[in-house]
Design an enzyme around this catalytic site. Sequence first.
Site, PDB file in Angstrom:
ATOM      1  N   ASP A 149      43.560   8.683  28.683  1.00  0.00           N
ATOM      2  CA  ASP A 149      44.379   8.709  27.469  1.00  0.00           C
ATOM      3  C   ASP A 149      44.995   7.348  27.164  1.00  0.00           C
ATOM      4  OD1 ASP A 149      43.799  11.414  27.799  1.00  0.00           O
ATOM      5  OD2 ASP A 149      45.696  12.035  26.920  1.00  0.00           O
ATOM      6  N   ARG A 170      60.891  10.204  34.395  1.00  0.00           N
ATOM      7  CA  ARG A 170      60.734   9.655  33.045  1.00  0.00           C
ATOM      8  C   ARG A 170      61.832   8.669  32.652  1.00  0.00           C
ATOM      9  NH1 ARG A 170      55.901  10.373  34.102  1.00  0.00           N
ATOM     10  NH2 ARG A 170      54.776  12.096  33.140  1.00  0.00           N
ATOM     11  N   ASP A 196      57.570  15.415  27.885  1.00  0.00           N
ATOM     12  CA  ASP A 196      57.654  13.998  28.207  1.00  0.00           C
ATOM     13  C   ASP A 196      57.887  13.110  26.994  1.00  0.00           C
ATOM     14  OD1 ASP A 196      57.487  14.310  30.921  1.00  0.00           O
ATOM     15  OD2 ASP A 196      55.324  14.019  31.024  1.00  0.00           O
ATOM     16  N   SER A 227      45.052  18.507  34.456  1.00  0.00           N
ATOM     17  CA  SER A 227      45.718  17.204  34.447  1.00  0.00           C
ATOM     18  C   SER A 227      46.733  17.147  35.578  1.00  0.00           C
ATOM     19  CB  SER A 227      46.406  16.960  33.104  1.00  0.00           C
ATOM     20  OG  SER A 227      47.495  17.839  32.932  1.00  0.00           O
TER      21      SER A 227
END
Length: 436
Positions: free
Chosen positions: A37, A116, A145, A201
Amino acid sequence: MLQARAQSTEGSRTPAVSDTMAQPKGTVVLAYSGGLDTSCILVWLKEQGYDVIAYLANIGQKEDFEAARKKALALGAKKVYIEDVSREFVESFIWPAVQANALYEDRYLLGTALARPCIARGLVGIAQQERAAYIAHGATGKGNDQVRFELSCYALCPKIKVVAPWRLPEFYQRFPGRRELMDYAKKHGIPVPVTPQTPWSMDENLMHISYEAGILENPKNQAPPGLYTKTCDPAKSPDTPDVLEIEFERGVPVKVTNTGDGATRSSALELFVYLNDIAGKHGVGRIDIVENRFVGMKSRGIYETPAGTILYHAHLDIEAFTMDREVRKIKQGLSLKFSELVYNGFWHSPECEFLRECIGRSQESVVGTVRLSVFKGHVYILGRESPRSLYNEELVSMNVQGDYEPADATGFININSLRLKEYHRLQSKVTVKQDE
């Protein structure tokens, strides 16, 4: 912020990107992972006219960082920054969560949610250093996210602009599925890492690894045996437990000792890595849950949080041993709110800062040592001791009266039963009236 090491293309031309470019738009710092990605996003951003600086945070994931650097440069990144934030992650983000006993919806230890804001801090730091007007990320438009990254970035740098390709129609309409991304990658010489053996994922950091999407989107499907990477199968784990002693100061672990082989760790990062190894060896820290995303949908996630699981149980025990009952009730409410704020991306909000201060204040007496056993997927508390303990062995003993008069309990019970008697007396009257 820890120093990041940068490497630039120094004006070299890359054959991976199309020669057809849009008008120059300025510099963007991309949160880069090296995966499909963000590699495709890097090339796409260049097509849109951005100068791309790739930022890769080493937050404890298993990654060939040098290979990722070379890949980003080959795809046309102007510079690549790789920053080791592992120690900062433990000391500034994981430790406050341990102090809080942070747990989202009773089960999730917040591994991704804590990482994050740590990554965003580094991302913004590089953007400010490079005078970049934009940051970009590869988070999807359906997940948490995107919120976590952007709220942190806006809090730390209010004037920053965010490019979120997966929310831009010109991007997600062009790439409606993995096949289109794969075709784009092949066209632009982007190595394709996704294989048929891993149809889901993954996101890894020092604290945990998460698995979602693909075949896991059906919540009825059991996780395949080969999915787990941080922990072994509890059924195949060692038949002898590891007994550990974990010392706490102000609610933070400061030393771990293995009573079996005498091994000790005391620095934050080394201690956490060691607990990851011990817990992983015994299959500790696996959960499979359906959770409520902040954006409003339920999602299925599988998580491995080895060291975090040990520390959750150990801290819970030493806190109960040393903290006043009524203070702990209030602190539990604060912890619930803290966990929700962290999950939803509000780490850098004033209310979350306030909660961290309050929780930190509550931990002043949380001092002592917990002894526990790690065995076959479980953590068993064996004992604890503390110079700040509120436990009075003589007072609680069934064999010694101590400074306590048993007859006083009669009045205590009578006072507490008064409310119950009155409630049920009224209920009886209501029932009789209804029966008439």
